[in-house]
Design a protein around this motif. Sequence first.
Motif, PDB file in Angstrom:
ATOM      1  N   GLU A 231       0.828  -1.201   0.000  1.00 14.65           N
ATOM      2  CA  GLU A 231       0.000   0.000   0.000  1.00 14.65           C
ATOM      3  C   GLU A 231       0.865   1.254   0.000  1.00 14.65           C
ATOM      4  O   GLU A 231       0.566   2.237  -0.688  1.00 14.65           O
ATOM      5  CB  GLU A 231      -0.920  -0.002   1.218  1.00 14.65           C
ATOM      6  N   GLY A 232       1.960   1.223   0.775  1.00 18.01           N
ATOM      7  CA  GLY A 232       2.871   2.366   0.816  1.00 18.01           C
ATOM      8  C   GLY A 232       3.531   2.596  -0.533  1.00 18.01           C
ATOM      9  O   GLY A 232       3.677   3.749  -0.973  1.00 18.01           O
ATOM     10  N   ARG A 233       3.916   1.501  -1.196  1.00 18.82           N
ATOM     11  CA  ARG A 233       4.519   1.639  -2.523  1.00 18.82           C
ATOM     12  C   ARG A 233       3.523   2.233  -3.515  1.00 18.82           C
ATOM     13  O   ARG A 233       3.871   3.092  -4.329  1.00 18.82           O
ATOM     14  CB  ARG A 233       5.016   0.272  -3.025  1.00 18.82           C
ATOM     15  N   HIS A 234       2.275   1.767  -3.423  1.00 14.38           N
ATOM     16  CA  HIS A 234       1.251   2.254  -4.352  1.00 14.38           C
ATOM     17  C   HIS A 234       1.004   3.745  -4.149  1.00 14.38           C
ATOM     18  O   HIS A 234       0.921   4.509  -5.136  1.00 14.38           O
ATOM     19  CB  HIS A 234      -0.054   1.482  -4.144  1.00 14.38           C
ATOM     20  N   ARG A 235       0.890   4.198  -2.897  1.00  9.89           N
ATOM     21  CA  ARG A 235       0.638   5.605  -2.627  1.00  9.89           C
ATOM     22  C   ARG A 235       1.805   6.475  -3.090  1.00  9.89           C
ATOM     23  O   ARG A 235       1.615   7.547  -3.655  1.00  9.89           O
ATOM     24  CB  ARG A 235       0.387   5.820  -1.133  1.00  9.89           C
ATOM     25  N   ALA A 236       3.027   6.002  -2.844  1.00  9.90           N
ATOM     26  CA  ALA A 236       4.206   6.776  -3.243  1.00  9.90           C
ATOM     27  C   ALA A 236       4.295   6.881  -4.763  1.00  9.90           C
ATOM     28  O   ALA A 236       4.584   7.946  -5.305  1.00  9.90           O
ATOM     29  CB  ALA A 236       5.468   6.135  -2.673  1.00  9.90           C
ATOM     30  N   PHE A 237       4.034   5.756  -5.445  1.00  6.89           N
ATOM     31  CA  PHE A 237       4.086   5.773  -6.906  1.00  6.89           C
ATOM     32  C   PHE A 237       2.988   6.669  -7.490  1.00  6.89           C
ATOM     33  O   PHE A 237       3.224   7.402  -8.466  1.00  6.89           O
ATOM     34  CB  PHE A 237       3.940   4.360  -7.464  1.00  6.89           C
ATOM     35  N   SER A 238       1.788   6.627  -6.911  1.00  8.21           N
ATOM     36  CA  SER A 238       0.685   7.434  -7.436  1.00  8.21           C
ATOM     37  C   SER A 238       0.973   8.917  -7.281  1.00  8.21           C
ATOM     38  O   SER A 238       0.555   9.737  -8.118  1.00  8.21           O
ATOM     39  CB  SER A 238      -0.624   7.081  -6.728  1.00  8.21           C
ATOM     40  N   THR A 239       1.689   9.283  -6.208  1.00  6.88           N
ATOM     41  CA  THR A 239       2.048  10.681  -6.011  1.00  6.88           C
ATOM     42  C   THR A 239       3.035  11.155  -7.065  1.00  6.88           C
ATOM     43  O   THR A 239       2.962  12.285  -7.561  1.00  6.88           O
ATOM     44  CB  THR A 239       2.661  10.887  -4.609  1.00  6.88           C
ATOM     45  N   CYS A 240       3.977  10.279  -7.428  1.00  4.23           N
ATOM     46  CA  CYS A 240       5.070  10.671  -8.321  1.00  4.23           C
ATOM     47  C   CYS A 240       4.734  10.524  -9.802  1.00  4.23           C
ATOM     48  O   CYS A 240       5.347  11.193 -10.636  1.00  4.23           O
ATOM     49  CB  CYS A 240       6.320   9.850  -8.007  1.00  4.23           C
ATOM     50  N   THR A 241       3.806   9.635 -10.135  1.00  7.02           N
ATOM     51  CA  THR A 241       3.535   9.406 -11.559  1.00  7.02           C
ATOM     52  C   THR A 241       2.988  10.653 -12.250  1.00  7.02           C
ATOM     53  O   THR A 241       3.292  10.913 -13.417  1.00  7.02           O
ATOM     54  CB  THR A 241       2.537   8.242 -11.738  1.00  7.02           C
ATOM     55  N   ALA A 242       2.154  11.436 -11.526  1.00  4.56           N
ATOM     56  CA  ALA A 242       1.621  12.660 -12.124  1.00  4.56           C
ATOM     57  C   ALA A 242       2.751  13.629 -12.443  1.00  4.56           C
ATOM     58  O   ALA A 242       2.794  14.224 -13.523  1.00  4.56           O
ATOM     59  CB  ALA A 242       0.614  13.311 -11.175  1.00  4.56           C
ATOM     60  N   HIS A 243       3.686  13.772 -11.496  1.00  2.00           N
ATOM     61  CA  HIS A 243       4.817  14.670 -11.729  1.00  2.00           C
ATOM     62  C   HIS A 243       5.664  14.167 -12.896  1.00  2.00           C
ATOM     63  O   HIS A 243       6.117  14.959 -13.735  1.00  2.00           O
ATOM     64  CB  HIS A 243       5.679  14.765 -10.470  1.00  2.00           C
ATOM     65  N   LEU A 244       5.879  12.873 -12.951  1.00  9.30           N
ATOM     66  CA  LEU A 244       6.692  12.307 -14.036  1.00  9.30           C
ATOM     67  C   LEU A 244       6.018  12.499 -15.392  1.00  9.30           C
ATOM     68  O   LEU A 244       6.692  12.758 -16.396  1.00  9.30           O
ATOM     69  CB  LEU A 244       6.942  10.818 -13.772  1.00  9.30           C
ATOM     70  N   ALA A 245       4.694  12.369 -15.430  1.00 12.87           N
ATOM     71  CA  ALA A 245       3.977  12.536 -16.694  1.00 12.87           C
ATOM     72  C   ALA A 245       4.151  13.953 -17.226  1.00 12.87           C
ATOM     73  O   ALA A 245       4.447  14.161 -18.413  1.00 12.87           O
ATOM     74  CB  ALA A 245       2.491  12.221 -16.497  1.00 12.87           C
ATOM     75  N   VAL A 246       3.974  14.954 -16.355  1.00 17.19           N
ATOM     76  CA  VAL A 246       4.148  16.348 -16.768  1.00 17.19           C
ATOM     77  C   VAL A 246       5.599  16.600 -17.168  1.00 17.19           C
ATOM     78  O   VAL A 246       5.888  17.266 -18.174  1.00 17.19           O
ATOM     79  CB  VAL A 246       3.731  17.301 -15.627  1.00 17.19           C
ATOM     80  N   PHE A 247       6.515  16.054 -16.381  1.00 17.12           N
ATOM     81  CA  PHE A 247       7.947  16.222 -16.657  1.00 17.12           C
ATOM     82  C   PHE A 247       8.324  15.654 -18.021  1.00 17.12           C
ATOM     83  O   PHE A 247       9.000  16.311 -18.825  1.00 17.12           O
ATOM     84  CB  PHE A 247       8.739  15.536 -15.540  1.00 17.12           C
ATOM     85  N   LEU A 248       7.891  14.433 -18.325  1.00 14.62           N
ATOM     86  CA  LEU A 248       8.258  13.796 -19.587  1.00 14.62           C
ATOM     87  C   LEU A 248       7.643  14.518 -20.779  1.00 14.62           C
ATOM     88  O   LEU A 248       8.303  14.706 -21.812  1.00 14.62           O
ATOM     89  CB  LEU A 248       7.814  12.325 -19.571  1.00 14.62           C
ATOM     90  N   LEU A 249       6.382  14.936 -20.657  1.00 16.13           N
ATOM     91  CA  LEU A 249       5.726  15.628 -21.767  1.00 16.13           C
ATOM     92  C   LEU A 249       6.382  16.982 -22.022  1.00 16.13           C
ATOM     93  O   LEU A 249       6.716  17.322 -23.173  1.00 16.13           O
ATOM     94  CB  LEU A 249       4.238  15.814 -21.466  1.00 16.13           C
ATOM     95  N   PHE A 250       6.594  17.746 -20.961  1.00 14.49           N
ATOM     96  CA  PHE A 250       7.151  19.091 -21.115  1.00 14.49           C
ATOM     97  C   PHE A 250       8.596  19.041 -21.598  1.00 14.49           C
ATOM     98  O   PHE A 250       8.950  19.625 -22.624  1.00 14.49           O
ATOM     99  CB  PHE A 250       7.061  19.842 -19.783  1.00 14.49           C
ATOM    100  N   PHE A 251       9.453  18.313 -20.878  1.00 15.03           N
ATOM    101  CA  PHE A 251      10.863  18.292 -21.236  1.00 15.03           C
ATOM    102  C   PHE A 251      11.125  17.495 -22.506  1.00 15.03           C
ATOM    103  O   PHE A 251      12.060  17.792 -23.248  1.00 15.03           O
ATOM    104  CB  PHE A 251      11.697  17.722 -20.080  1.00 15.03           C
ATOM    105  N   GLY A 252      10.297  16.475 -22.771  1.00  8.98           N
ATOM    106  CA  GLY A 252      10.487  15.697 -23.991  1.00  8.98           C
ATOM    107  C   GLY A 252      10.279  16.538 -25.236  1.00  8.98           C
ATOM    108  O   GLY A 252      11.116  16.543 -26.146  1.00  8.98           O
ATOM    109  N   SER A 253       9.167  17.281 -25.279  1.00  4.08           N
ATOM    110  CA  SER A 253       8.887  18.111 -26.452  1.00  4.08           C
ATOM    111  C   SER A 253       9.857  19.285 -26.547  1.00  4.08           C
ATOM    112  O   SER A 253      10.299  19.650 -27.644  1.00  4.08           O
ATOM    113  CB  SER A 253       7.448  18.623 -26.405  1.00  4.08           C
ATOM    114  N   VAL A 254      10.231  19.871 -25.409  1.00  2.87           N
ATOM    115  CA  VAL A 254      11.187  20.981 -25.422  1.00  2.87           C
ATOM    116  C   VAL A 254      12.555  20.503 -25.908  1.00  2.87           C
ATOM    117  O   VAL A 254      13.246  21.184 -26.672  1.00  2.87           O
ATOM    118  CB  VAL A 254      11.299  21.612 -24.019  1.00  2.87           C
ATOM    119  N   ALA A 255      12.960  19.300 -25.461  1.00  2.00           N
ATOM    120  CA  ALA A 255      14.260  18.765 -25.890  1.00  2.00           C
ATOM    121  C   ALA A 255      14.292  18.523 -27.396  1.00  2.00           C
ATOM    122  O   ALA A 255      15.291  18.817 -28.064  1.00  2.00           O
ATOM    123  CB  ALA A 255      14.554  17.463 -25.139  1.00  2.00           C
TER     124      ALA A 255
END
Length: 309
Positions: A231-255
């Motif tokens: 449960e702890g792993r799931h909560r931690a991953f769910s918190t970070c996946t949103a940030h990673l999604a924005v990060f990959l989309l923004f920096f991927g297209s900018v790169a």
Amino acid sequence: MASRNWTLVTEFLFSVFPRPHEGSLYFFVPLLLVYVFIVAGNLAIFLAVQRDAALHTPMYFFISVLSFLEVCYTTTTIPKMLASLAGGHRGISLAGCLLQMYFFHSLGISEGCVLTAMAIDRYVAICHPLRYPTIVTPRLCAQLTAGSCLCGFLLVLPEIAWMATLPFCGSNRIQQIFCDFTPLLRLACADTSLVVIVDAVHAAEILASFLVIALSYARIIVVILRMPSAEGRHRAFSTCTAHLAVFLLFFGSVAVMYLRFSATYSVFWDVVTAVAFVILAPFLNPIIYSLRNQDMKDAIRRVFCSQPR
């Protein structure tokens, strides 16, 4: 006589936009709806975080800052795109073009810095949870935000000041959906070999943020995988996946757009890449941070849907 000719080009035309008789309204209506959603969605997130005490945490503070920057970021470009599609006049003055570039890139760099601060915040929260309240204080959050904006608005100034001194003559057609460094430099009637320095500055900015975020999340993933509780792993991953999604989309297209140096793409792919980080990333931001986040959805309901007593 040549120097007089340079002063003749005082307006540039966005040649990629179709004219009204070419079906521009087919692009105008969807873009208008997207822009309204971007502004409304990101402002809803910003106001919900500001007004709901349950969201007064560093993570949501940075999300609110990012949402506010997204509204400003898209407002530098999309209204001009809508005007070009609606009225058929696709022109912009040299001063307007330089101002659009300045605010667009300043706000974009500020966003990249805020995303970096968010990665650091998640790194401390997950990897050093006991020390988190003493490290990530409201004062530090305010300092990181101010530093992000200061960095963004200062780094672009030398490039804009240099471009303001260049003479422009001949063609005035910009093959892009907004004013950007490379399309405008192609129209300059002077030596633009300094563009290599401009590319190097962009590369350093992008790579620095990318490395900090990548290293932070690499360490976060290692720590999460070592958690004994599923449960702890799931909560931690769910918190970070949103940030990673924005990060990959923004920096991927900018790169793709700015880390290519001398490589050239067709106008079509240049426009597609620009749409990804000018329109798509801000459009997905409220979806990622609200529809996938129960706390945010509850806060928005409390702020905007509460019945007066």
